[in-house]
Structures are given as C-alpha cells and as structure tokens.
Design a protein around this motif. Structure first.
Motif, short mmCIF file in Angstrom:
data_model
loop_
_atom_site.label_atom_id
_atom_site.label_comp_id
_atom_site.label_asym_id
_atom_site.label_seq_id
_atom_site.Cartn_x
_atom_site.Cartn_y
_atom_site.Cartn_z
N SER A 1 0.86 -1.20 0.00
CA SER A 1 0.00 0.00 0.00
C SER A 1 0.88 1.24 0.00
N ASN B 1 -15.44 7.62 -2.56
CA ASN B 1 -14.16 7.97 -3.20
C ASN B 1 -13.02 7.71 -2.23
N GLU C 1 -7.32 3.21 -1.40
CA GLU C 1 -5.86 3.22 -1.30
C GLU C 1 -5.24 2.91 -2.65
N ARG C 2 -4.02 3.39 -2.86
CA ARG C 2 -3.27 3.01 -4.06
C ARG C 2 -2.25 1.96 -3.67
N ARG C 3 -2.28 0.88 -4.41
CA ARG C 3 -1.39 -0.23 -4.12
C ARG C 3 -0.50 -0.50 -5.31
N THR D 1 0.22 -0.26 -10.69
CA THR D 1 -0.51 0.31 -9.55
C THR D 1 -2.01 0.17 -9.76
N THR D 2 -2.72 0.01 -8.67
CA THR D 2 -4.17 -0.14 -8.72
C THR D 2 -4.79 0.73 -7.63
N ASP D 3 -5.82 1.45 -7.96
CA ASP D 3 -6.57 2.18 -6.93
C ASP D 3 -7.69 1.28 -6.45
N PHE E 1 -4.88 12.94 0.91
CA PHE E 1 -4.28 11.60 0.97
C PHE E 1 -3.27 11.54 2.11
N TYR F 1 -3.23 6.30 1.14
CA TYR F 1 -4.67 6.18 1.32
C TYR F 1 -5.30 7.52 0.95
N ILE G 1 -10.91 1.01 -4.36
CA ILE G 1 -11.96 1.83 -3.74
C ILE G 1 -12.69 0.93 -2.74
#
Ligand code: SF4
Ligand code: SF4
Length: 342
Positions: free
Chosen positions: A72, A253, A256-258, A243-245, A81, A75, A247
């Motif tokens: 992670s 909205n 986290e971005r992982r 990378t994946t957001d 963020f 967030y 939700i």
C-alpha cells in the motif's frame, strides 16, 4: 573482528537483535511449492537459526523484502491523501553475494533514476543492514562468476554456517555489542568458478542493435514461452510494478493506491491508452527482457549489466528456457550480423 558461536548462542543473539531489527532470511514453507507436495523457499522473518535454509537456493530473491509483491502506497479520500506508514524497526537481511549485488542494481533504479528517488523503497532501504551468507559452491544454474557477482564486501556481518555453529565477521560498529565471544581467524571465501558460464556479447553499434532486434532468433520464443512471468517475478533484479486504486466502497471515493509486482513477459504489460501495444508476441517480450538485462541497463547506468547470474529464472521457467542459452544465441546472431556487415 571474527567470532565463533554455537547455534545455542546464535539463537540468544537473534533474540536480542530481534528487539531492534526485523530479521529476514530464506525460510522453508512446507507444501507451498509449484508442484503438489513440494516446498518453497522464500524470504521471511526468522526467529531462530533453525528457520534459515542454508542448503538450498531460495526460489525467490531477497528483493521481496525491499520491493514487496504488493504494497500500500497511500490512502485517499475525495480531497486528501496520507502516505502509508513505515515500520519503526531496522531490518537485517541474510543474503548471498548475488542478492547483495542485486540490491545494488535495484538501488540504481529506485534511487538514481533521473534524479528521482522512490520514497517507499528509500525509506526501507535506509533501515537495511546486510548479513552476508558465505557462498562457495552455488548450484547448477548459478553463473554469478560470469556476471562478476560472486563477491561482495558490502556487509555489516558475514557468516559461515558450520554444522552446529557460526563463524561471524563483524564489520559494523552498531552490531559489535551483539557479537561478543571467542575470537577466531575467519577469512571469508567466495565461489571462484561456476559450472555454468556465459559470454556477454558486445553490441558495437546501433546498426547491429537494430538488426539484432529484427533477428529471427526471437521467433523461437513465440512457440516456447507461455508468457507466464515466472522468470521475472523470481528475478533478483527486476523492478517492474503496476498500480491499482482500490476503492473501499463502490459508492465512495475513499480507498488506497497499491503497487504490485508486474512482468514485462506477460501479455498486456505494455498496453497503452487507445489500445496501442509495443510488444505483441512472446518473442518481442523475450527480446525486450534479455536486452534490458544484458545491454540497456549497462548503457544507462554505466557500471555493470543488470543480471547477477543468480539463475532463478532458469530454475522457475516451466518451459525450460535458459537465459544463458538465450544469451549464447544472441552471441551467435551478433557474429552472423557482423559477418554480413564486413
Ligand atoms: S535474469 Fe535470471 S539469472 Fe539474471 S538476475 Fe534475473 S533471475 Fe537471476
Ligand atoms: S518463465 Fe519461461 S515461459 Fe514463463 S515468461 Fe519466463 S521465459 Fe516465458
């Protein structure tokens, strides 16, 4: 200063060190291997010397500590963020010379890339101390000597594992208090020759490079390579990720971005907006990987090639594709191109 410790004493030292350090080493995971009833050896936290696997090459590299398979990054809510928190403890990693050299190669990518540093890698890297595992024999798929990665002196401690004891060379003043015992003469040794060797070709000019990229040798991999990515995920130096957001709730909205390990060998890795792809066949992707490891990286960072000769890609490939054999084919292709040029 070098010392000898029984396993019993080593376990006392590990216990003391664990208060200040998370200690990682190759560890066995029963029945989690690729085939039924097989084990896997990969890096994880250890609590005692008996947890450490010394007599097998780890299936996966030490890089999994510094660049985890999934992580992670931060967030977010609608308008703000927060970065993920770093762990407080320092990190001690038991590694062989090839993995220490691999970490130096990763450092260049994560820390010296056009003046940009990856903060998530950097904050972990600053906590790392290296415990070098003496490696004098290697395994049949190692070619570290050809890649000049069989040696290293960048360590805090170096150990020789004997049947029930360790010889330990302590170089780092921060660790001397932990290692206090019977002083001994200990000269660290390194493997001097592998069974497997490779000659790295020199690509003398851009014309040869272009012809090599177009050479028919890459077509073989359209049939052989199944684009599974096992070679790159086990590679001690590969750094690609996606990378994946995530939700948390489909109507919010907040998430986290992982980032997750990715592979240039898997179809779709280079998909772009609008549907454009750079490398559509397994052969294209193999060419990209091999030239990245044995040409592009050195051209960019100057000192050395990216590959350390750890041989894990050879061990893991389900289609028995050897990077050494591929580089030899590349050597032959270059000779052929050079002859045509004369
Ligand atoms: S390309 Fe293969 S041999 Fe080279 S560092 Fe990666 S896994 Fe090891
Ligand atoms: S592990 Fe073998 S089959 Fe899988 S992508 Fe790598 S070279 Fe291709």
């Amino acid at each position: 200063m070098a010392y000898k410790f029984s396993y019993e004493k080593v376990n006392e030292i590990i216990k003391q060190l664990s208060k200040e350090y998370d200690i990682y080493a190759p560890k066995r995971f029963l029945k989690q291997g690729r085939y039924s009833d097989t084990d896997i050896v990969r890096y994880d936290k250890i609590e005692q010397v008996e947890d450490i696997v010394f007599d097998e090459k780890s299936d996966y590299a030490a890089k999994e500590i510094l660049s985890p398979i999934t992580q992670s990054l931060f967030y977010f809510t609608e308008d703000e963020f927060r970065e993920s928190k770093e762990k407080n403890k320092k990190i001690l990693i038991f590694m062989r010379p090839c993995d220490v050299n691999a970490m130096e190669r990763q450092d260049k990518i994560y820390l010296q890339n056009g003046g940009f540093s990856d903060i998530y890698y950097k904050r972990m890297r600053e906590k790392v101390k290296i415990a070098l595992i003496e490696c004098t024999e290697g395994w049949d798929t190692c070619f570290c000597v050809s890649m000049d990665c069989n040696k290293c002196n960048n360590y805090s401690i170096a150990i020789r594992n004997e049947s029930n004891s360790w010889l330990v060379d302590v170089k780092d003043d921060d660790l001397t208090d932990y290692f206090n015992g019977e002083e001994v003469d200990f000269q660290l040794k390194f493997i001097e020759e592998n069974e497997l060797k490779v000659n790295i070709p020199e690509i003398k000019n851009k014309n040869i490079l272009t012809k090599l990229k177009e050479h028919k040798m890459w077509e073989e991999y359209n049939k052989r390579c199944i684009s599974c990515g096992a070679c790159t995920t086990s590679c001690s130096t590969c750094t690609c990720f996606t990378t994946t957001d995530i939700i948390y709730n489909e109507n919010s909205n907040v998430g986290e971005r992982r980032r997750t390990t990715a592979s240039c060998q898997v179809a779709g890795f280079d998909n772009m907006a609008g549907g454009h792809m750079f490398r559509t066949t397994a052969g294209d992707r193999m060419r990209y990987k091999v030239l990245h490891k044995f040409y592009d990286y050195k051209k960019r960072f100057k000192d050395y090639h990216m590959c350390t000769g750890c041989g894990r890609c050879i061990d893991r490939c389900p289609e028995f594709i050897s990077i050494v054999a591929t580089v030899e084919k590349m050597n032959n292709a270059i000779l052929e191109i050079e002859k045509e040029e004369c």
